[in-house]
Motif scaffolding. Structure first.
Motif, mmCIF file in Angstrom:
data_model
loop_
_atom_site.group_PDB
_atom_site.id
_atom_site.type_symbol
_atom_site.label_atom_id
_atom_site.label_comp_id
_atom_site.label_asym_id
_atom_site.label_seq_id
_atom_site.Cartn_x
_atom_site.Cartn_y
_atom_site.Cartn_z
ATOM 1 N N ALA A 6 -12.021 42.361 -14.657
ATOM 2 C CA ALA A 6 -11.069 41.244 -14.672
ATOM 3 C C ALA A 6 -11.557 40.077 -15.533
ATOM 4 O O ALA A 6 -10.783 39.153 -15.810
ATOM 5 C CB ALA A 6 -10.806 40.766 -13.248
ATOM 6 N N GLY A 7 -12.836 40.093 -15.920
ATOM 7 C CA GLY A 7 -13.370 39.008 -16.724
ATOM 8 C C GLY A 7 -13.507 37.702 -15.970
ATOM 9 O O GLY A 7 -13.222 36.624 -16.509
ATOM 10 N N VAL A 8 -13.953 37.790 -14.705
ATOM 11 C CA VAL A 8 -14.118 36.591 -13.886
ATOM 12 C C VAL A 8 -15.535 36.515 -13.352
ATOM 13 O O VAL A 8 -16.244 37.523 -13.272
ATOM 14 C CB VAL A 8 -13.112 36.550 -12.711
ATOM 15 C CG1 VAL A 8 -11.683 36.513 -13.218
ATOM 16 C CG2 VAL A 8 -13.313 37.758 -11.785
ATOM 17 N N ASP A 9 -15.937 35.316 -12.956
ATOM 18 C CA ASP A 9 -17.258 35.095 -12.374
ATOM 19 C C ASP A 9 -17.069 34.512 -10.980
ATOM 20 O O ASP A 9 -16.615 33.377 -10.834
ATOM 21 C CB ASP A 9 -18.079 34.143 -13.243
ATOM 22 C CG ASP A 9 -19.507 33.985 -12.726
ATOM 23 O OD1 ASP A 9 -19.934 34.840 -11.925
ATOM 24 O OD2 ASP A 9 -20.174 33.023 -13.121
ATOM 25 N N ILE A 10 -17.386 35.310 -9.971
ATOM 26 C CA ILE A 10 -17.220 34.890 -8.581
ATOM 27 C C ILE A 10 -18.588 34.991 -7.904
ATOM 28 O O ILE A 10 -19.250 36.030 -7.994
ATOM 29 C CB ILE A 10 -16.185 35.764 -7.839
ATOM 30 C CG1 ILE A 10 -14.853 35.774 -8.606
ATOM 31 C CG2 ILE A 10 -15.975 35.278 -6.415
ATOM 32 C CD1 ILE A 10 -13.840 36.762 -8.060
ATOM 33 N N LEU A 11 -19.005 33.933 -7.242
ATOM 34 C CA LEU A 11 -20.329 33.878 -6.634
ATOM 35 C C LEU A 11 -20.461 34.893 -5.501
ATOM 36 O O LEU A 11 -19.631 34.930 -4.589
ATOM 37 C CB LEU A 11 -20.594 32.468 -6.092
ATOM 38 C CG LEU A 11 -21.923 32.270 -5.344
ATOM 39 C CD1 LEU A 11 -23.104 32.415 -6.294
ATOM 40 C CD2 LEU A 11 -21.939 30.907 -4.653
ATOM 41 N N HIS A 12 -21.548 35.684 -5.533
ATOM 42 C CA HIS A 12 -21.817 36.646 -4.481
ATOM 43 C C HIS A 12 -22.656 36.009 -3.376
ATOM 44 O O HIS A 12 -23.697 35.406 -3.638
ATOM 45 C CB HIS A 12 -22.571 37.854 -5.057
ATOM 46 C CG HIS A 12 -22.983 38.847 -4.025
ATOM 47 N ND1 HIS A 12 -24.196 39.501 -4.042
ATOM 48 C CD2 HIS A 12 -22.327 39.310 -2.923
ATOM 49 C CE1 HIS A 12 -24.276 40.320 -3.021
ATOM 50 N NE2 HIS A 12 -23.153 40.227 -2.316
ATOM 51 N N VAL A 13 -22.201 36.146 -2.144
ATOM 52 C CA VAL A 13 -22.932 35.652 -0.978
ATOM 53 C C VAL A 13 -23.205 36.841 -0.059
ATOM 54 O O VAL A 13 -22.305 37.303 0.657
ATOM 55 C CB VAL A 13 -22.138 34.566 -0.219
ATOM 56 C CG1 VAL A 13 -22.978 34.012 0.926
ATOM 57 C CG2 VAL A 13 -21.700 33.458 -1.157
ATOM 58 N N PRO A 14 -24.423 37.402 -0.082
ATOM 59 C CA PRO A 14 -24.723 38.578 0.749
ATOM 60 C C PRO A 14 -25.024 38.211 2.195
ATOM 61 O O PRO A 14 -25.634 37.167 2.467
ATOM 62 C CB PRO A 14 -25.953 39.177 0.075
ATOM 63 C CG PRO A 14 -26.632 38.007 -0.562
ATOM 64 C CD PRO A 14 -25.545 37.042 -0.958
ATOM 65 N N TYR A 15 -24.606 39.067 3.106
ATOM 66 C CA TYR A 15 -24.864 38.881 4.540
ATOM 67 C C TYR A 15 -25.535 40.123 5.105
ATOM 68 O O TYR A 15 -25.475 41.199 4.511
ATOM 69 C CB TYR A 15 -23.555 38.623 5.300
ATOM 70 C CG TYR A 15 -22.967 37.256 5.053
ATOM 71 C CD1 TYR A 15 -23.212 36.206 5.916
ATOM 72 C CD2 TYR A 15 -22.168 37.022 3.938
ATOM 73 C CE1 TYR A 15 -22.672 34.945 5.687
ATOM 74 C CE2 TYR A 15 -21.627 35.767 3.697
ATOM 75 C CZ TYR A 15 -21.884 34.735 4.576
ATOM 76 O OH TYR A 15 -21.364 33.490 4.343
ATOM 77 N N LYS A 16 -26.149 39.957 6.256
ATOM 78 C CA LYS A 16 -26.803 41.082 6.933
ATOM 79 C C LYS A 16 -25.827 41.700 7.926
ATOM 80 O O LYS A 16 -26.045 41.701 9.134
ATOM 81 C CB LYS A 16 -28.084 40.631 7.639
ATOM 82 C CG LYS A 16 -29.165 40.181 6.668
ATOM 83 C CD LYS A 16 -30.429 39.773 7.399
ATOM 84 C CE LYS A 16 -31.516 39.364 6.405
ATOM 85 N NZ LYS A 16 -32.770 38.964 7.099
ATOM 86 N N GLY A 17 -24.721 42.208 7.424
ATOM 87 C CA GLY A 17 -23.740 42.844 8.284
ATOM 88 C C GLY A 17 -22.369 42.216 8.172
ATOM 89 O O GLY A 17 -22.205 41.095 7.668
ATOM 90 N N ALA A 18 -21.366 42.944 8.678
ATOM 91 C CA ALA A 18 -19.983 42.496 8.565
ATOM 92 C C ALA A 18 -19.667 41.333 9.508
ATOM 93 O O ALA A 18 -18.860 40.471 9.172
ATOM 94 C CB ALA A 18 -19.039 43.667 8.835
ATOM 95 N N ALA A 19 -20.289 41.319 10.681
ATOM 96 C CA ALA A 19 -19.963 40.280 11.666
ATOM 97 C C ALA A 19 -20.275 38.872 11.158
ATOM 98 O O ALA A 19 -19.410 37.992 11.211
ATOM 99 C CB ALA A 19 -20.675 40.558 12.989
ATOM 100 N N PRO A 20 -21.487 38.603 10.641
ATOM 101 C CA PRO A 20 -21.741 37.253 10.129
ATOM 102 C C PRO A 20 -20.910 36.924 8.893
ATOM 103 O O PRO A 20 -20.516 35.764 8.703
ATOM 104 C CB PRO A 20 -23.244 37.262 9.809
ATOM 105 C CG PRO A 20 -23.621 38.699 9.703
ATOM 106 C CD PRO A 20 -22.720 39.429 10.624
ATOM 107 N N ALA A 21 -20.615 37.937 8.074
ATOM 108 C CA ALA A 21 -19.759 37.693 6.909
ATOM 109 C C ALA A 21 -18.358 37.295 7.358
ATOM 110 O O ALA A 21 -17.749 36.358 6.815
ATOM 111 C CB ALA A 21 -19.702 38.940 6.026
ATOM 112 N N MET A 22 -17.849 37.995 8.361
ATOM 113 C CA MET A 22 -16.517 37.697 8.879
ATOM 114 C C MET A 22 -16.474 36.300 9.499
ATOM 115 O O MET A 22 -15.501 35.552 9.307
ATOM 116 C CB MET A 22 -16.120 38.741 9.926
ATOM 117 C CG MET A 22 -14.714 38.575 10.449
ATOM 118 S SD MET A 22 -13.486 39.025 9.222
ATOM 119 C CE MET A 22 -13.747 40.787 9.164
#
Length: 279
Positions: A133-149
């Motif tokens: 898509a030619g975009v720059d979106i910041l990646h924020v990694p989490y230790k699992g789906a629950a904290p990301a959600m």
């Protein structure tokens, strides 16, 4: 998790066809590599099989050089069973109302996306989307789906990418809005949610589950297991489990399944190199 749920359903269905008890032996840890290593070293007689998923059999080989097995060389592919496409979701009250709107605004300003870990399959899939898509979106990694959600719902991140089967309860309850999915088919019962292919992005990777045997398993044994799987896929209970919350039953057998692994690894590797993702 999905592996345990699918594994037990498959074991039950195969047991009915084979007339034998199929035992589920969970070997958790190290992203599936403990189980993979054990099966790769097992006697190739058809009695020890491995339930695999694309995260450990496609994404991991693209990122890691220390895997204790080789994919696909150390295994004999039997069958891919089900796909769980990745879904890009935002909060229900998010200002991003469509995937086109999301990508357009990503070109104009700072945005972020959450994943369940750096270098994981969902992270790499999002990198492919960004690259195409030619975009720059910041990646924020989490230790699992629950904290990301939690952080997504709390407004700490703008979006979250994950296999959408695990997100369906929040989507159905109206907490999340799904903008687009990977793969080749729109989600069952959600005809208004496009695939990335629908908007011109070639992102067909999914979280798939299948099973393999150790390399060197005799051809007649593989044939027996393959035929048993084809019969088992007529079992209503197995189909209900695989299709729960939007799973897509898309069987591939033998060489076709092996070729899928190879294609996915190549696509993941290309994205990893371009994004500069380190091991």
């Amino acid at each position: 998790g999905g592996g345990d749920t699918y594994g037990r359903a498959l074991a039950s269905a195969l047991g009915k066809v084979l007339g034998k008890t199929v035992i589920v032996d969970n070997r958790a840890g190290a992203g599936g590599t403990i189980a993979g290593s054990m099966v790769a070293r097992s006697k190739p007689d058809g009695y020890t099989l491995l339930l695999v998923l694309s995260g450990s059999f496609s994404a991991a080989p693209a990122v890691r050089s220390d895997l204790p097995y080789r994919v696909p060389e150390d295994f004999t592919a039997i069958a891919k069973l089900v796909d769980s496409p990745y879904g890009l979701v935002v909060r229900a009250d998010s200002p991003y109302t469509s995937i086109e709107d999301y990508l357009q605004k990503a070109k104009a300003g700072k945005m972020s996306f959450a994943s369940v870990g750096a270098g994981g399959a969902s992270h790499i899939v999002m990198e492919i989307i960004k690259q195409q898509a030619g975009v720059d979106i910041l990646h924020v990694p989490y230790k699992g789906a629950a904290p990301a959600m939690n952080d997504l719902l709390g407004g700490m991140v703008d979006s979250f990418i994950n296999p959408y089967v695990s997100l369906m309860p929040q989507i159905k309850s109206g907490k999340l809005r799904m903008l687009a999915v990977t793969g080749t088919a729109r989600p069952p019962g959600m005809p208004d949610v496009p695939t990335f292919k629908d908007i011109g992005l070639d992102v067909d990777m999914t979280l798939w589950y299948g099973f393999v045997a150790p390399a060197g398993t005799p051809a007649d044994v593989i044939a027996k297991l393959t035929n048993a799987t084809k019969v088992a896929l007529n079992d209503p209970e197995l189909i209900r489990t695989l299709e729960a919350d939007g799973g897509q039953v898309t069987p591939l057998f033998g060489d076709q399944f092996r070729e899928l692994m190879i294609r996915d690894i190549q696509k993941f590797k290309a994205a990893v190199v371009k994004a500069g993702i380190k091991e």
